[in-house]
Design an enzyme around this catalytic site. Structure first.
Site: not given
Ligand SMILES: *Cc1c(COP(=O)(O)O)cnc(C)c1O
Length: 395
Positions: A70-71, A151, A179, A199, A201, A237, A324
């Site tokens: 996602g990042s 998130n 999300q 993303s 995961h 790749t 935190c």
């Molecule tokens: C988790 C998250 C990301 C980042 O995704 P990654 O795959 O961990 O880099 C970006 N935006 C939101 C809203 C997220 O919850």
């Protein structure tokens, strides 16, 4: 008993995704760019995955770019849309105060390079008013980026309306849907979305893999130079096992979406009901327009971090809305944006559920959170002052 209630941070991989990945590693180990048949087998699997992901989003397979998550997708979307704007002399960007740091920090960098960023306020419910987007759009607006679902507090944004406004104004619209994908219905065509990040995961797929969907009319800027993978826009790749695992997890979560959402939102509502009974507590984010699995509360007179550690010792994995946990003492920018005072924002708890959680677990969470909050308040000088009337309750 150990209860995992931190699904917004990451999810456990589904058995299907694990099986597909293992098989891919064993059987489809070729490089999709190789001309021999082992490579071509991998290339076919890659194309099949791309087409399946496209279908899940209502996109064309030529609009799907695999990224490391996602990042990266957020970074590439924003950098690309900014570059495109700059070519036309447009250097104004609209976003919101509650975005993920992958968006906010990328925007900070652009601001250092001379872009002007408008970060829209959200309401007390954590929702962006589409009219505020409309009002903020100017002649020189390059693009708008608004997250699909938050998130921390789980609020769902009026993406279709915002997309419609951007379409009418001729402004590119990106949404960080990390999300939301796999949890709520999304169709990029119906919702006027030009670019979208996801993303794996976050929907029971593997970590380190994601997608940037970008409409055909938007030429991407490379973040990684090298080979011609991903239509020349993202070298390296391809991580085929992860891509195949992600695709399996995505299809699975979309297939089961209705059933899962029904089950998980019932658990969420039970949890919200239970935690609402704790005195001087407040739910963060809109009660209705929120992700099926998201529960986020503030408890007055409590430090989020102590709450988390005690819950962990009781076998509950949760998270604090505040930063935190990452070593900073700043309260969450999201909770501040919805108007929680600093001291209240520090006492937040995020519990994010999935289809694997049970009613029994939810009841245990309610029982333990209630006890731990009472215990921590018993030791808190702030709570003491509040009880004695030396300080005023804010919630
Ligand atoms: C988790 C998250 C990301 C980042 O995704 P990654 O795959 O961990 O880099 C970006 N935006 C939101 C809203 C997220 O919850």
């Amino acid at each position: 008993m150990y209860i995992y209630a931190d699904n917004a941070a990451t999810t456990r991989m589904s058995d299907t995704a694990m099986r597909v990945m293992t098989e891919s590693m064993k059987d489809v180990y070729g490089n999709p760019s190789s001309l021999h048949s082992i490579g071509q087998q991998a290339s076919e699997k890659l194309l099949a995955a791309r087409m399946e992901v496209a279908e899940c989003l209502g996109a064309d397979f030529k609009e799907i770019y695999f990224t490391s998550g996602g990042s990266e997708a957020d970074n590439q979307a924003i950098v690309s849309a900014a570059a495109l704007g700059a070519l036309k002399g447009k250097r104004h960007i609209i976003s919101t105060k509650i975005e993920h740091h992958a968006v906010l920090h990328t925007l900070d960098k652009l601001s250092e390079k001379g872009f002007e960023i408008t970060l829209l306020e959200v309401g007390k419910d954590g929702i962006v008013d589409p009219r505020s987007v409309e009002k903020a759009i100017r002649e020189d607006t390059a693009f708008v980026t608004v997250m699909y679902a938050n998130n921390e507090i789980g609020t769902l944004q009026p993406i279709k309306e915002i997309g419609q406004i951007c379409r009418e104004e001729g402004v590119i619209f990106h949404t960080d849907a990390v999300q939301a994908v796999g949890h709520v219905d999304i169709n990029v065509m119906d919702e006027n979305i030009d670019m979208l990040s996801l993303s794996a995961h976050k929907f029971h797929g593997p970590k380190g893999i994601g997608v940037l969907y970008a409409n055909k009319k938007i030429p991407l800027t490379n973040l990684i130079e090298g080979g011609a993978q991903e239509r020349g826009k993202r070298a390296g790749t391809e991580n085929l096992p992860a891509i195949m695992g992600m695709t399996a997890a995505l299809k699975e979560s979309i297939q089961n979406m209705g059933e899962t959402a029904k089950k998980v939102s019932a658990l969420r509502d039970r949890l919200i009901m239970g935690l609402s009974k704790i005195s001087h507590s407040v739910l963060n984010g809109d009660r209705q327009k929120r992700l099926p699995g998201n529960v986020n509360f503030c408890f007055e007179g409590i430090e989020g971090e102590s709450l988390l550690l005690l819950l962990d010792s009781k076998g509950i994995a949760a998270s604090s809305g505040s930063a935190c946990t990452s070593g900073s003492l700043d309260p969450s920018h999201v909770l501040l944006a919805i108007g929680r005072p600093h001291e209240v924002a520090h006492g937040s708890l995020r519990l994010t559920l999935c289809g694997e959680n049970t009613e029994k677990e939810v009841d245990y969470i309610i029982e333990e959170v209630t006890k731990v909050v009472e215990y921590l308040r018993g030791m808190s000088p702030v709570w003491d002052a509040l009880e004695k009337g030396e300080m005023e309750h804010v919630i």
